[in-house]
Write a protein that holds these residues in place. Structure first.
Motif, PDB file in Angstrom:
ATOM      1  N   MET A  26       0.858  -1.193   0.000  1.00 33.55           N
ATOM      2  CA  MET A  26       0.000   0.000   0.000  1.00 33.55           C
ATOM      3  C   MET A  26       0.897   1.247   0.000  1.00 33.55           C
ATOM      4  O   MET A  26       1.862   1.310   0.761  1.00 33.55           O
ATOM      5  CB  MET A  26      -0.892   0.002   1.259  1.00 33.55           C
ATOM      6  CG  MET A  26      -1.832   1.183   1.366  1.00 33.55           C
ATOM      7  SD  MET A  26      -3.074   1.010   2.686  1.00 33.55           S
ATOM      8  CE  MET A  26      -2.093   1.320   4.158  1.00 33.55           C
ATOM      9  N   GLU A  27       0.577   2.184  -0.870  1.00 38.12           N
ATOM     10  CA  GLU A  27       1.312   3.446  -0.934  1.00 38.12           C
ATOM     11  C   GLU A  27       0.399   4.550  -0.403  1.00 38.12           C
ATOM     12  O   GLU A  27      -0.754   4.650  -0.825  1.00 38.12           O
ATOM     13  CB  GLU A  27       1.713   3.773  -2.378  1.00 38.12           C
ATOM     14  CG  GLU A  27       2.528   2.674  -3.069  1.00 38.12           C
ATOM     15  CD  GLU A  27       3.881   2.476  -2.415  1.00 38.12           C
ATOM     16  OE1 GLU A  27       4.535   3.486  -2.092  1.00 38.12           O
ATOM     17  OE2 GLU A  27       4.282   1.308  -2.216  1.00 38.12           O
ATOM     18  N   VAL A  28       0.891   5.365   0.514  1.00 36.11           N
ATOM     19  CA  VAL A  28       0.058   6.386   1.154  1.00 36.11           C
ATOM     20  C   VAL A  28       0.661   7.762   0.925  1.00 36.11           C
ATOM     21  O   VAL A  28       1.823   8.010   1.274  1.00 36.11           O
ATOM     22  CB  VAL A  28      -0.073   6.137   2.674  1.00 36.11           C
ATOM     23  CG1 VAL A  28      -1.005   7.164   3.301  1.00 36.11           C
ATOM     24  CG2 VAL A  28      -0.553   4.718   2.951  1.00 36.11           C
ATOM     25  N   ASP A  29      -0.120   8.632   0.342  1.00 37.12           N
ATOM     26  CA  ASP A  29       0.273  10.036   0.182  1.00 37.12           C
ATOM     27  C   ASP A  29      -0.394  10.829   1.298  1.00 37.12           C
ATOM     28  O   ASP A  29      -1.622  10.864   1.381  1.00 37.12           O
ATOM     29  CB  ASP A  29      -0.195  10.540  -1.192  1.00 37.12           C
ATOM     30  CG  ASP A  29       0.249  11.975  -1.453  1.00 37.12           C
ATOM     31  OD1 ASP A  29       0.526  12.727  -0.481  1.00 37.12           O
ATOM     32  OD2 ASP A  29       0.308  12.350  -2.631  1.00 37.12           O
ATOM     33  N   PRO A  30       0.402  11.447   2.171  1.00 37.23           N
ATOM     34  CA  PRO A  30      -0.197  12.164   3.300  1.00 37.23           C
ATOM     35  C   PRO A  30      -1.183  13.255   2.879  1.00 37.23           C
ATOM     36  O   PRO A  30      -2.028  13.661   3.679  1.00 37.23           O
ATOM     37  CB  PRO A  30       1.015  12.774   4.014  1.00 37.23           C
ATOM     38  CG  PRO A  30       2.155  11.884   3.644  1.00 37.23           C
ATOM     39  CD  PRO A  30       1.879  11.445   2.237  1.00 37.23           C
ATOM     40  N   LEU A  68       2.411   1.650  13.164  1.00 33.72           N
ATOM     41  CA  LEU A  68       3.733   1.298  12.642  1.00 33.72           C
ATOM     42  C   LEU A  68       4.885   1.845  13.484  1.00 33.72           C
ATOM     43  O   LEU A  68       5.992   1.307  13.428  1.00 33.72           O
ATOM     44  CB  LEU A  68       3.868   1.779  11.194  1.00 33.72           C
ATOM     45  CG  LEU A  68       2.971   1.014  10.200  1.00 33.72           C
ATOM     46  CD1 LEU A  68       2.909   1.737   8.861  1.00 33.72           C
ATOM     47  CD2 LEU A  68       3.467  -0.419  10.016  1.00 33.72           C
ATOM     48  N   ALA A  96       7.386  -1.374   6.525  1.00 36.38           N
ATOM     49  CA  ALA A  96       6.937  -0.017   6.207  1.00 36.38           C
ATOM     50  C   ALA A  96       8.118   0.937   6.218  1.00 36.38           C
ATOM     51  O   ALA A  96       9.124   0.695   6.901  1.00 36.38           O
ATOM     52  CB  ALA A  96       5.882   0.471   7.203  1.00 36.38           C
ATOM     53  N   PHE A 105       8.833   5.361   5.982  1.00 34.89           N
ATOM     54  CA  PHE A 105       8.300   6.723   5.934  1.00 34.89           C
ATOM     55  C   PHE A 105       9.331   7.624   5.268  1.00 34.89           C
ATOM     56  O   PHE A 105      10.420   7.826   5.807  1.00 34.89           O
ATOM     57  CB  PHE A 105       8.037   7.244   7.350  1.00 34.89           C
ATOM     58  CG  PHE A 105       6.986   6.500   8.118  1.00 34.89           C
ATOM     59  CD1 PHE A 105       5.652   6.867   8.027  1.00 34.89           C
ATOM     60  CD2 PHE A 105       7.324   5.428   8.943  1.00 34.89           C
ATOM     61  CE1 PHE A 105       4.668   6.183   8.741  1.00 34.89           C
ATOM     62  CE2 PHE A 105       6.357   4.736   9.656  1.00 34.89           C
ATOM     63  CZ  PHE A 105       5.023   5.110   9.560  1.00 34.89           C
ATOM     64  N   VAL A 160       4.442   7.218   2.390  1.00 32.93           N
ATOM     65  CA  VAL A 160       4.557   6.037   3.240  1.00 32.93           C
ATOM     66  C   VAL A 160       4.370   4.780   2.389  1.00 32.93           C
ATOM     67  O   VAL A 160       3.421   4.700   1.604  1.00 32.93           O
ATOM     68  CB  VAL A 160       3.488   6.024   4.363  1.00 32.93           C
ATOM     69  CG1 VAL A 160       3.784   4.896   5.352  1.00 32.93           C
ATOM     70  CG2 VAL A 160       3.401   7.363   5.070  1.00 32.93           C
ATOM     71  N   HIS A 161       5.285   3.846   2.546  1.00 37.22           N
ATOM     72  CA  HIS A 161       5.148   2.519   1.943  1.00 37.22           C
ATOM     73  C   HIS A 161       4.743   1.543   3.046  1.00 37.22           C
ATOM     74  O   HIS A 161       5.400   1.515   4.088  1.00 37.22           O
ATOM     75  CB  HIS A 161       6.480   2.025   1.375  1.00 37.22           C
ATOM     76  CG  HIS A 161       7.107   2.932   0.380  1.00 37.22           C
ATOM     77  ND1 HIS A 161       6.935   2.783  -0.975  1.00 37.22           N
ATOM     78  CD2 HIS A 161       7.892   4.023   0.548  1.00 37.22           C
ATOM     79  CE1 HIS A 161       7.618   3.737  -1.607  1.00 37.22           C
ATOM     80  NE2 HIS A 161       8.205   4.502  -0.697  1.00 37.22           N
ATOM     81  N   VAL A 162       3.715   0.748   2.812  1.00 39.89           N
ATOM     82  CA  VAL A 162       3.302  -0.266   3.788  1.00 39.89           C
ATOM     83  C   VAL A 162       3.134  -1.593   3.058  1.00 39.89           C
ATOM     84  O   VAL A 162       2.413  -1.666   2.054  1.00 39.89           O
ATOM     85  CB  VAL A 162       1.967   0.111   4.475  1.00 39.89           C
ATOM     86  CG1 VAL A 162       1.670  -0.889   5.601  1.00 39.89           C
ATOM     87  CG2 VAL A 162       1.994   1.530   5.015  1.00 39.89           C
TER      88      VAL A 162
END
Lengths: 197, 197
Positions: A1-5, A17, B130, B132, B155-157
């Motif tokens: 999963m890639e998360v863009d703040p 985490l 993960a 950051f 963020v990579h999870v």
């Protein structure tokens, strides 16, 4: 999963985490002398010499200036105490995160006794393995949270975790670690790794 | 035991009583492009919105300005990555605390593969649960340590710890907690407490 703040609130991601987190159980006094007590896990050592501890309270709806009682009390009175949470105090610590009526103390709500501090006015929690008395150093406001920094001016350590040589034995400190949601962790799986040269 | 900070260095006392601490495994690049990697346990979430992580490196003898390579690289290049340490990476993490010759990378020393980051230049550790990616926000110098704050920009999870609803499941994050001396802790004793109203 890639998360863009930019697309998401990261509360769940960060708290799940960045684990396990130590718990700073912060006691303060309000201007009327009512003792507040609340747990914070955005908490750690900031500096060794001089010794500085920090916690990062969040903004809260319905509070003056949106500040937690802990932060407002620290900034008003200049003092706080960080109590260490071991397993025997876990349930009481959790009780002190309840929202109480103004003027009610979390010490009384959770059935905790106060112990006098040595150099600051806020009381310690009686019976905890250790407590750090702190004087407010500075606050760094970052947005939803602020870093509250305090200079450690006195430390109480229960002799049951102190070796004959006068050092704290970390194997005897049954602290509770904070995870996410309703999850915590006990220190029941300690292991050693020697630091390389 | 009563401890007056004026009489004693508190390193052992602080590291033994502020436990368990999360480990931020920080990767940076030096100006020549050599990837540095080092663990820090004076590390935590500083703010949720905007998302900010922090670590507090100490001063070191024999380094330019007494700064750790991590801090100097962050302040020179403006970027760092915080990798999450789970038990499968514990020994490799420990290896990256070794003192290496100038120009040698801890990635190579510890046999770790680099994975490209998305928005910053320093590589991630390939295979971690993960990472950051952070841009340097500010440094607060406190004495023997400084707070290095970074804005989380990506963020990579790993999907193995993400639920079908797209949330991180903390029960699947087998992080390593830092204690004191050569002691660490695994998250093998999780327990629940529901937060009171």
């Amino acid at each position: 999963m890639e998360v863009d703040p930019a697309d998401a609130n990261l509360y769940r991601t960060l708290t799940s985490l960045v684990v396990p987190r130590p718990i700073g159980w912060v006691s303060t006094l309000d201007p009327e002398g009512v003792a507040n007590l609340a747990p914070y896990s955005f908490f750690n050592v900031a500096c060794v010499s001089p010794p500085v501890l920090q916690f990062a309270p969040g903004k809260r709806r319905g509070r003056p200036g949106r500040l937690t009682d802990s932060q407002r009390n620290v900034e008003t009175t200049g003092e706080f105490v960080v109590n260490v949470v071991t397993r025997e105090f876990a349930e009481a610590m959790n009780e002190t995160s309840a929202t109480l009526a103004p003027g009610e103390s979390e010490f009384d709500h959770a059935g905790l006794a106060r112990a006098a501090s040595s150099k600051v006015a806020p009381p310690r929690v009686a019976g905890v393995v250790a407590a750090f008395e702190c004087e407010h150093r500075e606050t760094v406001d970052l947005g939803s949270n602020a870093l509250v920094l305090g200079d450690v001016v006195h430390v109480h350590v229960d002799d049951r975790v102190v070796t004959e040589a006068g050092k704290v034995d970390v194997r005897e400190v049954d602290a509770v670690g904070r995870l996410a949601g309703s999850w915590y962790d006990r220190l029941d799986a300690r292991f050693r790794m020697e630091r390389p040269d």
